[in-house]
Design a protein around this motif. Sequence first.
Motif, PDB file in Angstrom:
ATOM      1  N   ARG A 360     113.259 -15.762  23.358  1.00 58.95           N
ATOM      2  CA  ARG A 360     114.455 -15.689  24.203  1.00 58.95           C
ATOM      3  C   ARG A 360     114.661 -14.247  24.647  1.00 58.95           C
ATOM      4  O   ARG A 360     114.267 -13.315  23.934  1.00 58.95           O
ATOM      5  CB  ARG A 360     115.690 -16.187  23.416  1.00 58.95           C
ATOM      6  N   ARG A 361     115.287 -14.094  25.810  1.00 55.69           N
ATOM      7  CA  ARG A 361     115.668 -12.762  26.301  1.00 55.69           C
ATOM      8  C   ARG A 361     117.181 -12.710  26.493  1.00 55.69           C
ATOM      9  O   ARG A 361     117.827 -13.728  26.675  1.00 55.69           O
ATOM     10  CB  ARG A 361     114.996 -12.475  27.644  1.00 55.69           C
ATOM     11  N   SER A 362     117.720 -11.499  26.466  1.00 59.63           N
ATOM     12  CA  SER A 362     119.153 -11.247  26.725  1.00 59.63           C
ATOM     13  C   SER A 362     120.091 -12.008  25.793  1.00 59.63           C
ATOM     14  O   SER A 362     120.777 -12.910  26.246  1.00 59.63           O
ATOM     15  CB  SER A 362     119.492 -11.545  28.192  1.00 59.63           C
ATOM     16  N   PRO A 363     120.153 -11.660  24.545  1.00 61.42           N
ATOM     17  CA  PRO A 363     119.334 -10.655  23.872  1.00 61.42           C
ATOM     18  C   PRO A 363     117.975 -11.221  23.472  1.00 61.42           C
ATOM     19  O   PRO A 363     117.794 -12.438  23.409  1.00 61.42           O
ATOM     20  CB  PRO A 363     120.170 -10.305  22.633  1.00 61.42           C
ATOM     21  N   THR A 364     117.041 -10.316  23.212  1.00 66.02           N
ATOM     22  CA  THR A 364     115.705 -10.727  22.792  1.00 66.02           C
ATOM     23  C   THR A 364     115.755 -11.301  21.381  1.00 66.02           C
ATOM     24  O   THR A 364     116.315 -10.684  20.467  1.00 66.02           O
ATOM     25  CB  THR A 364     114.741  -9.530  22.831  1.00 66.02           C
ATOM     26  N   VAL A 365     115.175 -12.495  21.225  1.00 66.26           N
ATOM     27  CA  VAL A 365     115.054 -13.114  19.900  1.00 66.26           C
ATOM     28  C   VAL A 365     113.570 -13.226  19.575  1.00 66.26           C
ATOM     29  O   VAL A 365     112.792 -13.790  20.349  1.00 66.26           O
ATOM     30  CB  VAL A 365     115.714 -14.508  19.845  1.00 66.26           C
ATOM     31  N   VAL A 366     113.187 -12.666  18.436  1.00 64.66           N
ATOM     32  CA  VAL A 366     111.792 -12.633  18.008  1.00 64.66           C
ATOM     33  C   VAL A 366     111.662 -13.427  16.712  1.00 64.66           C
ATOM     34  O   VAL A 366     112.522 -13.335  15.823  1.00 64.66           O
ATOM     35  CB  VAL A 366     111.320 -11.178  17.783  1.00 64.66           C
ATOM     36  N   LEU A 367     110.598 -14.211  16.606  1.00 64.62           N
ATOM     37  CA  LEU A 367     110.329 -14.974  15.398  1.00 64.62           C
ATOM     38  C   LEU A 367     109.131 -14.391  14.667  1.00 64.62           C
ATOM     39  O   LEU A 367     108.116 -14.066  15.297  1.00 64.62           O
ATOM     40  CB  LEU A 367     110.022 -16.440  15.734  1.00 64.62           C
ATOM     41  N   ASP A 368     109.233 -14.260  13.354  1.00 66.75           N
ATOM     42  CA  ASP A 368     108.074 -13.828  12.578  1.00 66.75           C
ATOM     43  C   ASP A 368     108.104 -14.485  11.200  1.00 66.75           C
ATOM     44  O   ASP A 368     109.115 -14.468  10.511  1.00 66.75           O
ATOM     45  CB  ASP A 368     108.024 -12.318  12.420  1.00 66.75           C
ATOM     46  N   ALA A 369     106.952 -15.041  10.817  1.00 66.96           N
ATOM     47  CA  ALA A 369     106.874 -15.857   9.600  1.00 66.96           C
ATOM     48  C   ALA A 369     106.628 -15.057   8.327  1.00 66.96           C
ATOM     49  O   ALA A 369     106.169 -15.615   7.329  1.00 66.96           O
ATOM     50  CB  ALA A 369     105.781 -16.917   9.764  1.00 66.96           C
ATOM     51  N   ALA A 370     106.932 -13.766   8.330  1.00 64.90           N
ATOM     52  CA  ALA A 370     106.777 -12.970   7.111  1.00 64.90           C
ATOM     53  C   ALA A 370     107.561 -13.615   5.973  1.00 64.90           C
ATOM     54  O   ALA A 370     108.733 -13.961   6.134  1.00 64.90           O
ATOM     55  CB  ALA A 370     107.272 -11.546   7.351  1.00 64.90           C
ATOM     56  N   HIS A 371     106.920 -13.786   4.821  1.00 67.26           N
ATOM     57  CA  HIS A 371     107.589 -14.461   3.711  1.00 67.26           C
ATOM     58  C   HIS A 371     107.353 -13.782   2.371  1.00 67.26           C
ATOM     59  O   HIS A 371     107.716 -14.309   1.324  1.00 67.26           O
ATOM     60  CB  HIS A 371     107.127 -15.926   3.635  1.00 67.26           C
ATOM     61  N   ASN A 372     106.727 -12.605   2.390  1.00 63.28           N
ATOM     62  CA  ASN A 372     106.564 -11.825   1.161  1.00 63.28           C
ATOM     63  C   ASN A 372     106.717 -10.349   1.516  1.00 63.28           C
ATOM     64  O   ASN A 372     106.701  -9.977   2.695  1.00 63.28           O
ATOM     65  CB  ASN A 372     105.207 -12.120   0.492  1.00 63.28           C
ATOM     66  N   PRO A 373     106.887  -9.466   0.530  1.00 66.17           N
ATOM     67  CA  PRO A 373     107.153  -8.053   0.837  1.00 66.17           C
ATOM     68  C   PRO A 373     106.083  -7.391   1.694  1.00 66.17           C
ATOM     69  O   PRO A 373     106.403  -6.616   2.594  1.00 66.17           O
ATOM     70  CB  PRO A 373     107.243  -7.412  -0.554  1.00 66.17           C
ATOM     71  N   ALA A 374     104.815  -7.682   1.427  1.00 61.04           N
ATOM     72  CA  ALA A 374     103.743  -7.048   2.213  1.00 61.04           C
ATOM     73  C   ALA A 374     103.829  -7.465   3.671  1.00 61.04           C
ATOM     74  O   ALA A 374     103.708  -6.626   4.581  1.00 61.04           O
ATOM     75  CB  ALA A 374     102.383  -7.427   1.636  1.00 61.04           C
ATOM     76  N   GLY A 375     104.048  -8.747   3.920  1.00 60.05           N
ATOM     77  CA  GLY A 375     104.194  -9.225   5.285  1.00 60.05           C
ATOM     78  C   GLY A 375     105.421  -8.645   5.960  1.00 60.05           C
ATOM     79  O   GLY A 375     105.390  -8.302   7.149  1.00 60.05           O
ATOM     80  N   ALA A 376     106.506  -8.518   5.200  1.00 57.37           N
ATOM     81  CA  ALA A 376     107.741  -7.967   5.756  1.00 57.37           C
ATOM     82  C   ALA A 376     107.573  -6.499   6.141  1.00 57.37           C
ATOM     83  O   ALA A 376     108.098  -6.048   7.165  1.00 57.37           O
ATOM     84  CB  ALA A 376     108.884  -8.128   4.756  1.00 57.37           C
ATOM     85  N   ARG A 377     106.833  -5.759   5.333  1.00 47.14           N
ATOM     86  CA  ARG A 377     106.635  -4.337   5.636  1.00 47.14           C
ATOM     87  C   ARG A 377     105.888  -4.145   6.953  1.00 47.14           C
ATOM     88  O   ARG A 377     106.285  -3.315   7.781  1.00 47.14           O
ATOM     89  CB  ARG A 377     105.876  -3.653   4.484  1.00 47.14           C
ATOM     90  N   VAL A 378     104.808  -4.912   7.155  1.00 46.26           N
ATOM     91  CA  VAL A 378     104.053  -4.726   8.405  1.00 46.26           C
ATOM     92  C   VAL A 378     104.841  -5.243   9.604  1.00 46.26           C
ATOM     93  O   VAL A 378     104.743  -4.682  10.706  1.00 46.26           O
ATOM     94  CB  VAL A 378     102.657  -5.405   8.334  1.00 46.26           C
ATOM     95  N   THR A 379     105.649  -6.286   9.399  1.00 48.82           N
ATOM     96  CA  THR A 379     106.493  -6.782  10.484  1.00 48.82           C
ATOM     97  C   THR A 379     107.551  -5.753  10.863  1.00 48.82           C
ATOM     98  O   THR A 379     107.801  -5.500  12.050  1.00 48.82           O
ATOM     99  CB  THR A 379     107.153  -8.111  10.093  1.00 48.82           C
ATOM    100  N   ALA A 380     108.174  -5.138   9.851  1.00 53.62           N
ATOM    101  CA  ALA A 380     109.195  -4.117  10.114  1.00 53.62           C
ATOM    102  C   ALA A 380     108.595  -2.951  10.899  1.00 53.62           C
ATOM    103  O   ALA A 380     109.199  -2.446  11.858  1.00 53.62           O
ATOM    104  CB  ALA A 380     109.797  -3.624   8.798  1.00 53.62           C
TER     105      ALA A 380
END
Length: 494
Positions: A360-380
């Motif tokens: 979605r745009r205005s505002p931008t909505v982004v989806l990311d399936a990070a589900h553990n700390p390592a995945g969350a760090r690279v997503t951030a």
Amino acid sequence: MSESDPFDEIIAAETDRDPDLAVIEAGSRTLRTQGGPPQADVPARPEDPEVDEALREVEADLATRWGETKLEPSVSRIAALMDVLGEPQRSYPSIHITGTNGKTSTARMIESLLGAFELRTGRYTSPHVQSVTERISLDGAPVSAERFVETYRDIKPYIEMVDASQEYRLSFFEVLTGMAYAAFADAPVDVAVVEVGMGGSWDATNVIDGDVAVVTPIDLDHTDRLGSTPGEIAGEKSGIIKQGATVIMAQQPVDAAQVLLKKAVETDATVAREGLEFGVVSRQVAVGGQLLTLRGLGGEYTDVYLPLYGAHQAHNAAVALAAVEAFFGVGAQRAEPLDVDAVRKAFASVSSPGRLEIVRRSPTVVLDAAHNPAGARVTAEAVQEAFDFSRLIGVVGASGDKNVRGLLEAFEPVFAEVVVTQNSSHRAMDADELAGIAVEVFGEDRVQVEPRLPDALEAAITLAEEEGEFAGGGVLVTGSVITVGEARLLLGKG
């Protein structure tokens, strides 16, 4: 998102079924009411009522079996099924992928590369974002609902035969694995790209002998089943390395690398390591993704456009390229690299739904399936690099068996505020319990609780809009593949 939400009504009506599968029921109707059709690689419900009903029956059958979180570590049942089916998994070569994060994206890249060289591919990945049919792909697209149903019906008598002869019935994941291997043999495919479900040694997929074994970065996840250190987890995942295979190894923690290399020696496997034999030479942010120079086993590949965000996706691309080079014998039987134009074309066409995907745009909505700390760090890190958000609101719905505190701590520096919620899965952490952890990480003033995901999305969008239409607020929905899949259903695409 009215009070009489069709998404909630559909899921509420499916209380006798696995909640994960009930989400699938909501798919096409919810998306149609929201206005946007899903991508071709994330199929909606079949429009033909008869096909839809047939698919529902298969989903209902699958829902009676052990879910993917209930395991009896053994390949005896899937091996018995392969035996009565005539060993379909041995009728084509395969590339087998394990690791903690990045498996599905890497599998999609490998599939795209193989297709660019005119090979017929079969891809088996998990979990799915919206529809169970996503898990089995032929020629780069999920099998049709008709084919999915037909495959299930074809092997159902053999499934029942194995069920009757074993101490435990085949699980949900084992049946799907059997379906994938049978569908690939029936197609037939030139090569199968297979993602491990969990671990390696005793994973149901491990009845194949992968010519190429790919190990994406290993970190801590499923520690109750796989081990408490990267080295212990690597011991389980190294089980996919077969005699004489080629191992493509992403950058790993030292203890994990030692275990993998020891297994390679024991199996007389050839090893190619990221950072030594192959890797990312350079990368720069580009519109809609990034521009890469990759060093493969056969030389450098310049001006490679990848329409995915983040350094982690660039590393996945390097791993995928090396895996396909190894499959074709580059660096071993042949010295010349792959055709660079075909490589560029393949990477430019890659998609990975639910991985830093803009819906979605205005505002931008982004989806990311990070589900553990390592995945969350690279997503951030990727969000900060790829998006110029002045204010980012998080929507987090996580599973109760994950390291939720570690996940929230990884996102704390990039989220201005976080809306905690829960998805419809029986595995979901209660929103109030999640809120308790979030308050400890973010502070009470930065946490909002909305148990229903539609309300959480609405609240986050409202918070992002507070800065004004042109201020650059955004929303990141994360914490679980299921949360991302449900949000995708609610918001549509584009």
